[in-house]
Write a protein that holds these residues in place. Sequence first.
Motif: not given
Length: 91
Positions: A3-24
Amino acid sequence: MNFAKIQTHNADPSQTYVQGINQFTDMTKEELSNLYLNSKPTSRDYFSKNSQETIELNDADIDWSALGKVSPVKSQGDCGSSWVFSAVGAV
């Protein structure tokens, strides 16, 4: 931790996609591997061993799903036939 990795990724404005939470999300790499991965060769293994040429895609900025050219991502669960869904989708 994931979850922390997802939050860090999504907070990075250089990323071209958004990660989400799923069953994994709450699984460790070991848990995910033990439950869903097996020793069958992957398509990546097949193509790296059998391809005579490398295809380079230059259309990475095209959103093919928005154009209706590909279907949305689906989970086939643990059926082990994801390659069939990919092949049929490509055809």
